[in-house]
Structures are given as C-alpha cells and as structure tokens.
Motif scaffolding. Structure first.
Motif, PDB file in Angstrom:
ATOM      1  N   SER A 144       0.841  -1.199   0.000  1.00 13.77           N
ATOM      2  CA  SER A 144       0.000   0.000   0.000  1.00 13.77           C
ATOM      3  C   SER A 144       0.874   1.248   0.000  1.00 13.77           C
ATOM      4  CB  SER A 144      -0.899   0.004   1.240  1.00 13.77           C
ATOM      5  OG  SER A 144      -1.414   1.297   1.493  1.00 13.77           O
ATOM      6  N   ALA A 145       0.404   2.281  -0.679  1.00 14.56           N
ATOM      7  CA  ALA A 145       1.106   3.565  -0.642  1.00 14.56           C
ATOM      8  C   ALA A 145       1.104   4.158   0.762  1.00 14.56           C
ATOM      9  CB  ALA A 145       0.460   4.541  -1.619  1.00 14.56           C
ATOM     10  N   GLN A 158     -10.898 -15.087   1.211  1.00 16.24           N
ATOM     11  CA  GLN A 158     -10.393 -14.307   0.089  1.00 16.24           C
ATOM     12  C   GLN A 158      -9.731 -13.020   0.572  1.00 16.24           C
ATOM     13  OE1 GLN A 158     -13.438 -13.788  -3.051  1.00 16.24           O
ATOM     14  NE2 GLN A 158     -12.188 -15.245  -4.235  1.00 16.24           N
ATOM     15  N   TRP A 159      -8.974 -12.437  -0.313  1.00 17.80           N
ATOM     16  CA  TRP A 159      -8.297 -11.175  -0.055  1.00 17.80           C
ATOM     17  C   TRP A 159      -8.796 -10.133  -1.045  1.00 17.80           C
ATOM     18  CZ3 TRP A 159      -3.898 -10.881   3.404  1.00 17.80           C
ATOM     19  CH2 TRP A 159      -3.499 -12.105   3.951  1.00 17.80           C
ATOM     20  N   TYR A 160      -8.838  -8.864  -0.618  1.00 26.84           N
ATOM     21  CA  TYR A 160      -9.163  -7.791  -1.555  1.00 26.84           C
ATOM     22  C   TYR A 160      -8.016  -6.777  -1.588  1.00 26.84           C
ATOM     23  CZ  TYR A 160     -10.529  -4.782   2.427  1.00 26.84           C
ATOM     24  OH  TYR A 160     -10.540  -4.039   3.584  1.00 26.84           O
ATOM     25  N   CYS A 161      -7.871  -6.161  -2.761  1.00 27.28           N
ATOM     26  CA  CYS A 161      -6.766  -5.227  -3.007  1.00 27.28           C
ATOM     27  C   CYS A 161      -7.150  -3.817  -2.601  1.00 27.28           C
ATOM     28  CB  CYS A 161      -6.404  -5.264  -4.489  1.00 27.28           C
ATOM     29  SG  CYS A 161      -5.095  -4.113  -4.980  1.00 27.28           S
ATOM     30  N   HIS A 162      -6.203  -3.112  -1.996  1.00 28.18           N
ATOM     31  CA  HIS A 162      -6.375  -1.688  -1.672  1.00 28.18           C
ATOM     32  C   HIS A 162      -5.007  -1.028  -1.730  1.00 28.18           C
ATOM     33  CE1 HIS A 162      -4.875  -2.619   2.439  1.00 28.18           C
ATOM     34  NE2 HIS A 162      -5.629  -3.700   2.327  1.00 28.18           N
ATOM     35  N   LEU A 163      -4.787  -0.207  -2.725  1.00 30.80           N
ATOM     36  CA  LEU A 163      -3.499   0.471  -2.854  1.00 30.80           C
ATOM     37  C   LEU A 163      -3.320   1.570  -1.827  1.00 30.80           C
ATOM     38  CD1 LEU A 163      -2.996   0.769  -6.724  1.00 30.80           C
ATOM     39  CD2 LEU A 163      -2.049  -0.931  -5.151  1.00 30.80           C
ATOM     40  N   HIS A 164      -4.374   1.869  -1.083  1.00 33.86           N
ATOM     41  CA  HIS A 164      -4.299   2.893  -0.041  1.00 33.86           C
ATOM     42  C   HIS A 164      -4.708   2.252   1.291  1.00 33.86           C
ATOM     43  CE1 HIS A 164      -4.411   5.045  -3.878  1.00 33.86           C
ATOM     44  NE2 HIS A 164      -3.632   5.914  -3.265  1.00 33.86           N
TER      45      HIS A 164
END
Length: 551
Positions: A144-145, A158-164
């Motif tokens: 993540s940023a 399951q996993w979910y994506c979050h770049l923040h």
C-alpha cells in the motif's frame, strides 16, 4: 487559447476552509461565503476536494456515495449554491472524481462481502484467493502507498486489493458495471453544472493482467512508478478518451457562455515526462499535475531539468505546475524558508501553462505539527507511528484575529477539524490584507501581472536567458522576464545580461542586486511599457531608507 491552458486554479479543502454553522468543521456554505477571497486573489477556477458521504478513513477520499453530499458539509442545495456563486464570480468549478476505489462502507462493497467468492458483486472489486497452503498469504507482494500490504483478508478466506487504506477497496476497472456506473457519476455532476473533474490517482485504475509481483522498492523511487504493475497501464487511455468525448459532447447548462469547455485534470504520479504527457494528448485529459516540479529540490540544475523535460515532452500540451496540495508538505517548510517559498511561487507563475494553488499557500502558511492524539491521516497508524502523514497541511485556514480559531469557526479552538498553531496571527487574511509586503499581496500581484502578460504559447518552452549550470534561472514570458537567484550571494540582473524594469519581487532588492532565494519579474522596456502600479515590491537603494516601493 482555451481557458484551461493557462488557468490558475485554487484548491479548496472544504473541511478546513470555512465553517458556517459553528461545529468546528468547514462546510459548503462556509466555502460559498468565502469564495470572494479566491476571486479577489485572481484565480480562474476553484477545485473542491471530496464533499461526498464518507466515513473519513482517508480525509473524504473513501467515498460511500459518489453522487451525494456529506451531511456534515451541507446538502445538494448547498452545493448548487456554491456552484452558482462561483460562476457569478467568474470562477470555474472543478470537483474530485475518485474512480480507483470506494469506501468499505459503500453499498457495493457491503454487497460483495455478503455475496461471497465468485459472485458478480465481488467482480466489481479485486478479490483473489491467497497464496500458501491455506491461502494465508496475500495474492502477491504489492504494498500500500500508506504502508503495509495492499491486501486484506475477509472471513471467508479471500483477499481484496487496496493500494491505499484497507477501508478503500480498489475497484475492478475491467468490470463493465464499474465503467457504466462512473459514466453515470460524471453525467450527474455535469448536469449539476460543474466545469470539470480532477481525477484522483488517475494512473492506478487498471492493474496488470494476472496481478504479478512488483518486486522490492515499491513507493520509494517515484521515477520508477510507471514500471509498477499497478500503475500507468495502457488500458487507462481508451477510458480517458471515452470520458473526454463525454465532456466534449455533454449539453452545456442553461445560460452557459459558448463554447463551454469542461476539463479533466489527472492526478497522475508518473514522473517520466514523456509518459506523463500521454495523459494530456489532445483527445484525453486537459491537464496533468506535474509532481516532478513539486518535489524538485531548490537547486537550479534540477529545476531547469524538470522544467525543460516537462515542456519538451512530445504531444502533451500545456504543462500543469503546482508547489503544494493537501497531500504535500507546505512549501515554506519543504523548501526551508518563507523566502524560498515566495521565490518559488514567482518561478511557477511565470512558467507557460496552467498552475494550481493550494489554500493557505497564498498566506505563506508553514506545515503545522499535529499532536499525536489529533492525527487523522491513516499513514500514522499504517506506518507504525513513523510517518506523521499529511494533516499538517490540512489545518483550517486562519482568517482573522490574534488567536485560534482565527475566524475559521465560532466553535472553541479545541473543536476545530484539526488544531491550529498558536503563532498564526501574522498569517491571517486580515493581517495580510492591506500589507504591501505580505505573501497574500505578492500572490495577488503575481496573478494580476500574469493575466496582463499571458504567455504567447502556453505549450512552448520559455526563452532562456540562463544556461544549464548557472546558479540562477532567467527566462522570458511575453513582456516579462523572471530571474530567480538560487546562489548563495547576491546577483545583479544587469551583469547577467538581463534588462527590464522590476515590477514584482519576492523579497527586498538592493538596486539591481537580487539577494539569494529571491525572484524578480522585469517588464520589458523596449516596447512602450504599460502603466503598472506595483504594490508588493520592496527596493532598497543607497539613498532610500530600505523600505521604499518601486512603481
């Protein structure tokens, strides 16, 4: 020339701009009441950051309803009144579009959690099985940023994506439903009369097929951003061409003056100038923030390289410059002094192209230090309390008075959105309003002169009077020449071979000598000069008292 090619746009952070109802948080009605400050500054447009319903995990960029108005900021009618007031003052209104992610409280994400793996609801986001024998490891190595992994696991495995932040799940832009929904969101705000959109993290919507590992060094070297598998993918550009067509063909609102051009500006953290220019090709975005300029060191060689590379990038149109934003350390602090920040402002505003100002920049505000227990930025927690985050640039504006809350609100100082420093009385609008040497006066004069002397071609590189390697920058803009002294000693503009009459300077001058960390604008006296009254230029001379003003 289109209005946006050399426009000056003012960024308004609503919760920190002006409070109308005394609850300590800025709101839309407060912003409407203070728009004359922005118009009086000489700006052409105002960009308002998210005012949508949000749990505020990330300052409003975690949106639960992309077409609503947050209750603590007002109502849809308040937004309409803000729009109408801006237009009456001659200001264009730009709003934030946040297409990369939603809030985890958005109805879509709540539906996805309930629906389970393999559902159509989950296809709107980036859900994936984990790695490892029991799926206990994230699907890849993305970070993540804001620090830590860019993946969070849900109870079903399951996993979910979050770049923040984890509260900001990323959308799947290969889903036709997501694409269709955002066409509706754009249309909704166009119908309400907005003049454009600032597209949040415009470089990140599409992720590389297969979600490959990114490798080491993520988020450490911005020059490598475009090489990351979650940034700068080719599929972005057909999408932005679709949006550009929508903006170009959507009917103008009643009473609009033709031609009515709506704009898109990309918040694209792509530092390679050639790749950044691809976002502003003639059929895509109108503008793209130049973060390489914002982050450049106060050093003539680096500034010259960034300016030349930006203006010479093929096919990208006018460059969009900025020195600050709600995500950046304020220039006074980042550059090391108020003198440098003032000089940098004159440098930026003399360059061809458009420019963005962030609220408080025109007051010379330094970065504020926020007590640990008042920090709101998710960077603080996700970094393990090693990064204090961006709250220091989001402190409410000081309008008047000698103590907090400085006219921002009628609430007690300890109830403001973020706490204001005790030493900001000299920075208030009221304290600077009639001071000819204040930063506010400097910005007003700079915008006036910029308007009086528009760049003949906002897409062309400037005519340089300085050479690479010189300890100063000097270039011509229409009838003005800008000289910035980055040396550690005074420099005389006449000995540099530059001519003209000084009409604006970021600090006191000594005759024709420019002190270190000072910029001056010189009016060409070869043609018949215009009659200009300069209100913010101090010139010291041997005969004077050191406080004279040039006219």
């Amino acid at each position: 020339m289109s209005w946006w090619q050399d426009a000056v746009c003012y960024e308004l952070y609503p919760r920190a701009f002006a409070d109308s109802d005394g609850d300590g948080t800025g709101d839309l009605a407060g912003a409407t009441a203070r728009l004359d400050h922005i118009a009086g500054l000489g700006a052409d447009a105002v960009w308002i950051t998210p005012f949508y319903p949000s749990p505020l995990a990330d300052g409003g960029y975690d949106i639960a309803d992309h077409t609503g108005v947050a209750a603590d900021l007002g109502s849809p009618q308040d937004f309409d009144e803000l729009t109408a007031r801006a237009h009456r003052l001659g200001l264009k209104l730009i709003v934030d579009l946040v297409p990369n992610h939603t809030s985890d409280q958005h109805p879509w994400f709540q539906e996805a959690l309930a629906a389970g793996p393999g559902s159509a609801a989950r296809d709107r986001y980036l859900f994936r099985p984990g790695r490892g024998p029991a799926g206990e490891l994230p699907p890849n190595d993305w970070q993540s940023a804001f620090g830590g992994p860019a993946w969070t696991r849900v109870p079903d495995g399951q996993w979910y994506c979050h770049l923040h932040a984890a509260e900001q799940p990323d959308l799947n832009w290969r889903s036709p439903e997501v694409r269709q929904a955002f066409t509706g969101i754009l249309t909704h705000w166009l119908d309400r009369g907005v003049d454009g959109f600032r597209v949040d993290v415009a470089h990140a919507l599409f992720k590389a097929e297969g979600l490959p590992d990114a490798g080491p060094g993520q988020h450490r070297d911005p020059l490598r951003n475009h090489l990351m598998p979650y940034y700068d993918q080719e599929e972005l550009h057909p999408l932005y061409r679709e949006w550009r067509t929508l903006l170009d063909t959507h009917p103008a609102p009643p009473g609009a003056v033709a031609p009515h051009e709506r704009v898109m500006v990309a918040e694209s953290a792509v530092f390679d100038p050639t790749r950044l220019a691809r976002y502003t090709r003639p059929d895509e975005m109108h503008q793209a923030f130049n973060f390489a300029f914002l982050e450049a060191a106060w050093e003539p060689g680096e500034l010259r390289r960034v300016i030349d590379a930006s203006l010479c990038a093929p096919g990208g149109g006018a460059v969009t410059w900025l020195l600050s934003s709600h995500d950046a350390v304020r220039p006074v602090t980042r550059l090391g002094s108020a003198a440098r920040a003032r000089a940098a402002a004159l440098l930026m505003l003399a360059l061809p192209g458009s420019a963005y100002l962030y609220q408080g920049e025109e007051l010379g505000l330094p970065q504020a230090r926020i007590p640990d227990d008042r920090i709101l930025d998710p960077l603080w927690e996700r970094s393990g309390h090693t990064e204090r985050g961006r709250d220091g640039s989001r402190v409410p504006l000081p309008w008047s008075g000698d103590r907090a809350p400085y006219g921002f609100t009628t609430a007690d100082p300890d109830r403001t959105w973020l706490p204001q420093p005790d030493d900001w009385a000299p920075h208030t609008v009221a304290a600077q309003e009639h001071d000819p040497h204040s930063t506010l006066t400097l910005y007003r004069e700079a915008l006036r002169l910029r308007r009086d002397h528009p760049a003949s071609d906002p897409t062309a590189p400037p005519h340089w009077h300085s050479a690479p390697g010189d300890p100063y920058l000097a270039f011509r803009r229409s009838g003005l020449t800008c000289v910035v002294n980055l040396a550690d000693r005074p420099l005389s503009w006449t000995t540099l071979g530059v001519t003209g009459r000084p009409v604006l300077a970021s600090g006191p001058l000594d005759g024709d000598a420019i002190p270190p960390d000072t910029a001056v604008w010189l009016l060409d006296t070869t043609p018949e000069p215009q009659s200009l009254e300069v209100q913010s230029l101090e010139v010291q001379s041997p005969e004077g008292d050191g406080h004279g003003r040039a006219h």
